[in-house]
Design an enzyme around this catalytic site. Structure first.
Site, PDB file in Angstrom:
ATOM      1  N   CYS A  55      38.143  42.706  32.946  1.00  0.00           N
ATOM      2  CA  CYS A  55      36.992  43.553  32.630  1.00  0.00           C
ATOM      3  C   CYS A  55      35.797  43.207  33.510  1.00  0.00           C
ATOM      4  CB  CYS A  55      36.635  43.415  31.155  1.00  0.00           C
ATOM      5  SG  CYS A  55      36.296  41.729  30.646  1.00  0.00           S
ATOM      6  N   HIS A  71      33.668  39.704  26.756  1.00  0.00           N
ATOM      7  CA  HIS A  71      34.074  40.979  27.349  1.00  0.00           C
ATOM      8  C   HIS A  71      32.900  41.544  28.138  1.00  0.00           C
ATOM      9  CE1 HIS A  71      36.076  44.797  27.885  1.00  0.00           C
ATOM     10  NE2 HIS A  71      35.061  45.422  27.333  1.00  0.00           N
TER      11      HIS A  71
END
Length: 1293
Positions: free
Chosen positions: A49, A304
């Site tokens: 990510c 994330h």
């Protein structure tokens, strides 16, 4: 960070990477096209990510993108030549070009970065590991500079991102200035101790650092230590300014890293002139605009990344977020619903699952629903579950969604379902509301929504999007301010000069300055995708229907039967289900040129009794899909009135049932009455058996009239009747009320038996009547087993097979081995089996051979009824330590032939799979085993391949399925669920279908079971039971197993609660909302930690494989905070070594976690002074108590202040569910907390330890657990060593 880890393998769909490699899955469904946003996302390879966020920022930096596209194959080479030894192909910029073109122009929702990361030289370790995006930014720029060396783009990074700053040190004595210049590609600014970016820049480039006191500066001119001042200024500003925020810091006291989550503001526009050297440039050269914010969500050890980006070239389609539209609509006055709409809404009948599911999905604002949660939403919509209303006719809900792929779309590895945009041609409703309301009636609402979106359209320079891996959503510019602080906060800022202007040709043109060879590649790929989608759409909508022609059928026994097995009675046709009923009827008229009169199409059901008509297709304008015609459907073609002169009853109430009729065998009875569909079977037992079909709407009395005589007794076989010696069976005489009820009302099903007993046979010795019970006694001459020969190959003579049938005398005590030996002798089959073993097997109604019987058992122990047929078959009979298993290859029951195998029960699942693959003649490692459930559908996989078949509860006769592919991803959890019941409040209501778990303590289980059989006085039992349980940790609580829940790790706690409430064992439990349900995490077989935060994902709650949860019903809603601790508090009885009933107490440890805070809270609860209380924590493993003292250590003023002691740390380690004993010293002077039960358990532990030491059986694990202090029992999380990130670049000098 693992946002869509398993999305690339979504339902086995095929995908095409930007590198041009086509990957075939088990299905051929093409990837979905772009959504309304028109921007494409990036797939997460597991932990990439951070890479996706940076790549999207570079893509939407137009100047960087166009500079990269300006480099042609003559400078970079061609990817086709990268494997040639002498070719110098600059793979990284070429793959970056290809990926950018793919993201801009290919009609796909997501693109893959696999080819790019392969060019980096990354392996699975880098793709799955946690990395820092700031570090990646520097490494990627360095790799690009090295890759572009010697080309016209060698200075690309320097031109766009390079800047310089200068450090000045001025001597206070001689005013000598020492200067040093530094280059930078990004500015690293401090977060800790400052309020925002401008304050950080001010402290870096405006404030001076003074060298004075012990920190003096040695001046080169003065040649001595002098006072000096140091300052830093920006000398050269780049077109694009990258700012890295130091969110991660190190705590030297705790020796650990942490993330700064304090508020840190940054402006949308900033003027850097105060931070630069004096220059004659205009102010516009110092003005910068924010266009990208990379956001980190999580802690310093993991998290994330996603990015907010301003769409400068307006390549995407921006529309107001859903929450803005809702607020706008709520603010407006709601319009009155037209009466026609109300009437149509009230008239909707939720009998079509397609209509219901479409309505449920259409009302979701997010556009998709978790498949696990869809059943609960369906129940909320129609008040009935899928299993109760639709499963019998349509199968499981997951299969229904897959079989209607033109309407529903499974995403996120099949865990979510959404409506397809192309579902209109076959949709049963004209709009997404699922109510079938006309366009004009819904026009006001549609106009309101359109106006809300148009009014909310931002300025052209304020189009912001949130690019979160594969998901792209529009956001408001105001949403950036939410990323100033917290666990989810800004991590990197990207500014561009305000003077940079974009040409008008680039606005809304994604193909602007894309090289022609890339445009050609994209055009070919889009054409291929369009062709694949068209082919898939056509193939997925083609169905096979079976047409039954009425002239070749006749009505018999309530069902339609073909005439003389005429092969022309059925016509198989392949048709497009999107076409209408009228199209199908027209095609039939063209095929059947001799057909005269009306033609009616009726959906039929093929039943054991025959063909039955269900629903007639009356609407010629309705599509076959909307009419419920699916693949494999049976359609009856007739005139709608009669079949060969007889009227046909249709509908579910007349569904025929095939019954087994038994009646006495006498010559006086009409021989025609004993001829049913299956023919009469007279076996010498005095009873005739035959099968015959009857309409479900006929009464039981009508059955008796059809079979005669009218005065005969009709009996049903008693359920649970055990066969006696000699084959006796019990029957129940049907009452007069039952004779007036229909077969459907009596819930008679195919294969059920009825006994017709004429009055003349009541004195027969074979039948014994006692009240309403009839016993059929088998005569002694009928105590036999019929044994036949089952040929090994189909080429043997069938007549020879039928001739070899012998009756072998046997009783309930006869061993089956003796029956087998006697049959071999009488059938003279010793020669046939001299080269191989043989065994005895039974056959079921469908002709399937059952597992071999155990020859060492008797007829009664093997549960074999006399006067039945066994077959001598080739093969071994399983031993006591072996299992006989069926298995087939493929997930569809008809996919392959069913095979048989005998294996040891001690074999592991993997070893069993290997042997099955050898029998099936398959090779390879990409296989796994699944169970076949009770309804002949492929069930759950055997997850633990190293467990034995015995441990996996695989038994003889089970059917396993060899499925292609690896085991399901680990992202899905199968959680055992227990139910915690409060016996104090509801000790009478029980769940008889729930099994008690072994986790319950022996004492609680023994006392409970003893009093369950002595419940003469319920009040007395309740009081005694509570008194006996007062000393236990979970007094008055009972734990029961309620089943398992399969759910994704990315699902929220609210989703888990909703799915727990849908378990069949909890259907009768009344829980108003999920907030009335408390979930515990089980550790060491007891509730350990309360799961809190309904929007938290299961991964964040640290639920993994092997986790167990326990559900508890609450009397009121509960919303525990992150610092709240739920304690079970019990007050000691004055003068006795016992306690009153424990009560739950929520302690706010966030306010004060010290012993003083707990004493103050409990003092408020008991309305007394904290000095009058004495507290202790119960240790259930040792059956001891740890006193919690309310005193503080006095520290000298000269010494550093001692840190406040927390009860959540050592040595108390208070957590949810802990028992706290309370002593009121005003009325109870005994400071001893232990009870008599505690002393008994301590004595038992000492004796157990002594026995183990004496026998030398003490294990290290037991000693460690016994000697380990409280709080150390839970293992510390071991973190893997961090590995530096790198990108491999070739040499191009």
């Amino acid at each position: 960070m693992f946002g869509d880890l398993f999305e690339e393998d979504d339902d086995g769909l095929s995908s095409t990477t930007p590198g041009g490699n086509f990957v075939k899955g088990k299905d051929t469904e093409p990837p979905p096209p772009r959504g309304n946003v028109k921007l494409s996302g990036l797939k997460n390879q597991g932990g990439t990510c951070y890479l996706n966020s940076l790549l999207q920022t570079l893509l939407l930096t137009p100047e960087f993108r166009e500079e990269l596209f300006s480099l042609g194959p003559d400078e970079l080479g061609r990817l086709a030549d990268k494997d040639k030894p002498d070719a110098k192909v600059r793979v990284i910029p070429l793959e970056l070009q290809r990926l950018f073109a793919w993201l801009l122009l290919v009609d796909e929702q997501t693109a893959s970065t696999t080819a790019l990361t392969d060019s980096f030289g990354w392996t699975n370790h880098e793709e799955m590991g946690q990395q820092d995006v700031q570090e990646l930014n520097r490494i990627l720029f360095s790799a690009l500079e090295s890759s572009l060396e010697g080309t016209s783009g060698s200075s690309l990074i320097q031109r766009l991102y390079h800047g310089t700053l200068v450090n000045h040190i001025t001597c206070k004595e001689c005013n000598n200035v020492s200067e040093r210049q530094e280059d930078f590609l990004d500015l690293t600014v401090c977060v800790r101790g400052v309020s925002g970016l401008e304050e950080a820049l001010w402290s870096m480039f405006v404030e001076e650092e003074l060298f004075e006191g012990n920190n003096l500066y040695r001046c080169s001119r003065c040649d001595r230590l002098v006072h000096a001042a140091k300052s830093t200024k920006l000398r050269k500003l780049p077109p694009f300014l990258t700012v890295s925020l130091l969110r991660f810091s190190f705590d030297f006291e705790k020796c650990e890293r942490f993330k700064e989550m304090s508020k840190y503001t940054f402006p949308l526009t900033i003027n850097l002139q105060p931070f630069c050297e004096q220059s004659e440039l205009p102010d516009s050269e110092f003005s910068y605009e924010l266009f990208s914010v990379i956001i980190h969500k999580g802690s310093c050890y993991g998290g994330h990344y996603h990015v907010y980006i301003r769409d400068i070239d307006q390549l995407g389609h921006w529309e107001a977020p859903e929450e803005d539209v809702k607020e706008k609509q709520k603010a407006q006055k709601p319009q009155k619903t037209p009466p026609a709409v109300k009437e149509r809404e009230a008239a909707v009948e939720w009998d079509d699952p397609l209509v219901v599911l479409t309505a449920v999905l259409a009302q979701e604002t997010s556009g998709s629903v978790l498949v696990d949660q869809l059943g609960q939403k369906l129940m909320d919509k129609i008040g009935s579950s899928w299993n109760k209303k639709f499963r019998k006719q349509y199968g499981p809900i997951s299969k229904f969604l897959q079989s209607h792929a033109d309407v529903f779309m499974l995403v996120s590895n099949g865990s979510r379902v959404a409506l397809k945009a192309t579902a209109d041609p076959v949709a049963p409703i004209p709009h997404s509301n699922g109510l079938g309301i006309a366009d004009a009636e819904l026009q006001p609402e549609a106009e309101m929504e359109a106006e809300s979106r148009q009014e909310a359209e931002p300025a052209s320079g304020s189009r912001w999007f949130d690019l979160n891996d594969s998901v792209v959503t529009p956001i408001r510019e105001q949403a950036i301010s939410k990323q100033f602080e917290g666990r989810e906060s800004a991590y990197m800022l990207f500014y561009r000069k305000s003077t940079l202007q974009r040409p008008s040709q680039a606005k809304g043109n994604p193909a602007y300055k894309v090289p022609p060879y890339l445009l050609e590649m994209i055009h070919e790929e889009n054409a291929t995708l369009q062709q694949r989608r068209a082919e898939f759409d056509a193939s997925s909508n083609s169905i096979d229907v079976h047409l039954h022609m009425a002239p070749h059928y006749h009505v018999q026994n309530g069902a339609l039967q073909p005439l003389n097995n005429n092969t022309r009675a059925i016509i198989n046709m392949t048709f497009d289900r999107r076409k209408t009923v009228g199209d199908l009827r027209l095609a039939l008229y063209q095929m059947q040129t001799t057909w005269e009169g009306d033609m009616v199409l009726t959906v039929a059901k093929n039943l054991p009794a025959g063909l039955h008509l269900c629903d007639t297709l009356n609407d010629d304008q309705k599509s076959l899909y909307s009419a419920g015609v699916c693949n494999g459907s049976d359609l009856f073609v007739w005139n709608g009135r009669e079949v060969n002169g007889l009227q046909v009853q249709s509908g579910p109430e007349w569904e025929p049932v095939l019954l087994t009729i038994l009646r006495p065998c006498t010559e006086e009875l009409d021989p025609g009455g004993a001829s049913g569909d299956g023919g009469a079977d007279t076996d010498g037992s005095g009873v005739v058996r035959f099968t015959q079909g009857f309409a479900g709407g006929i009464t039981l009395g009508g059955v008796r009239e059809a079979l005669g005589p009218r005065e005969a007794l009709v009996c049903q076989e008693a359920k649970g009747a055990q066969p006696g010696g000699g084959g006796a069976s019990g029957w129940r005489v049907c009452s007069p009320e039952a004779m007036r009820r229909t077969l459907r009302e009596l819930t008679l099903r195919d294969g059920d038996s009825l006994l017709l007993l004429p009055p003349a046979q009541l004195t027969n010795s074979t039948f014994r009547v006692s009240g309403d019970t009839v016993t059929v006694m088998t005569p002694s001459d009928c105590r036999w087993l019929q044994v036949g020969y089952w040929p090994q190959t189909a080429s043997e003579d069938d007549g020879r097979q039928e001739g070899k049938m012998r009756k072998i005398p046997a009783s309930g005590d006869t061993r089956l081995g003796e029956v087998k030996q006697r049959a071999l002798e009488e059938l003279e089959l010793q020669e046939s089996f001299k080269d191989g073993p043989c065994c005895l097997r039974q056959m079921d109604r469908t002709g399937k051979r059952l597992p071999p019987v155990c020859e060492y058992l008797s007829v009664r122990d093997a549960d074999i009824r006399l006067m039945t047929t066994l077959y001598l078959c080739h093969g071994y009979a399983p031993k006591t330590s072996q299992l006989f298993l069926y298995f087939r290859v493929g997930v569809v029951p008809s996919a392959g032939q069913e095979l048989e195998i005998i294996v040891e029960e001690s074999l592991t699942v993997k070893e069993c799979l290997t042997e099955m693959l050898q029998v099936a003649g398959l090779d390879g490692m990409c296989w796994h085993l699944r169970r076949m459930d009770w309804c002949e559908e492929v069930g759950e996989p055997l997850m633990d391949e190293n467990a034995s078949l015995l441990d996996m509860k695989v038994s003889t006769g089970d059917t396993l399925v060899i499925s292609e592919g690896q085991l399901p991803p680990k992202g899905f959890l199968k959680l055992p669920v227990s139910w915690l019941e409060d016996l104090r409040c509801d000790y009478v209501d029980r769940f008889p279908e729930l099994s008690h778990t072994a986790e319950k303590s022996e004492a609680t289980g023994r006392n409970h079971s003893e009093r369950l059989h002595e419940r003469h006085d319920e009040t007395l039992f309740y009081c005694i039971f509570l008194n006996l349980c007062l000393c236990l940790e979970w007094a008055g609580m009972e734990m029961m197993s309620v089943g398992y829940v399969e759910i994704s790790e990315e699902a929220t706690l609210l989703d888990l609660k909703c799915q727990v409430l849908t378990l069949p064992a909890l259907v009768g439990v009344c829980v108003p909302t999920p907030d009335f349900l408390r979930l515990w995490l089980m550790e060491e077989q007891r509730p350990s930690r309360i799961l809190r935060g309904n929007q938290q994902t299961l991964r964040k709650l640290k639920l993994g494989v092997g986790s167990e949860v326990c559900a508890q019903k609450l009397l009121c809603e509960e919303d525990l905070g992150p610092k709240d601790v739920l304690l079970r508090v019990q007050m000691g009885m004055p003068g006795e070594r016992a306690y009153y009933s424990a009560q739950e107490f929520v302690w706010d440890a966030g306010r004060d976690s010290s012993p003083k805070g707990l004493y103050d809270s409990l003092a408020t609860l008991y309305s007394t002074s904290p000095d009058n209380l004495l507290l202790a924590k119960h240790l259930p493993d040792k059956h001891t108590w740890t006193v919690i003292h309310n005193w503080t250590q006095h520290v000298s003023k000269r010494k550093k202040k001692k840190k406040t002691e927390s009860l959540q740390g050592m040595p108390y380690c208070l957590r949810d569910g802990d028992v706290i004993g309370v002593k009121n010293m005003l009325v109870d002077t005994n400071k001893e907390f232990s009870t008599l039960k505690d002393e008994q358990e301590q004595q038992r532990l000492r004796e157990q330890t002594h026995t183990q030491k004496k026998g030398g059986q003490t294990t290290r694990g037991q000693i460690t657990e016994e000697a380990r202090p409280e709080g150390k029992a839970r293992a510390m999380k071991n973190r893997k060593p961090e590995v530096a990130l790198s990108i491999n670049v070739g040499v191009f000098r």
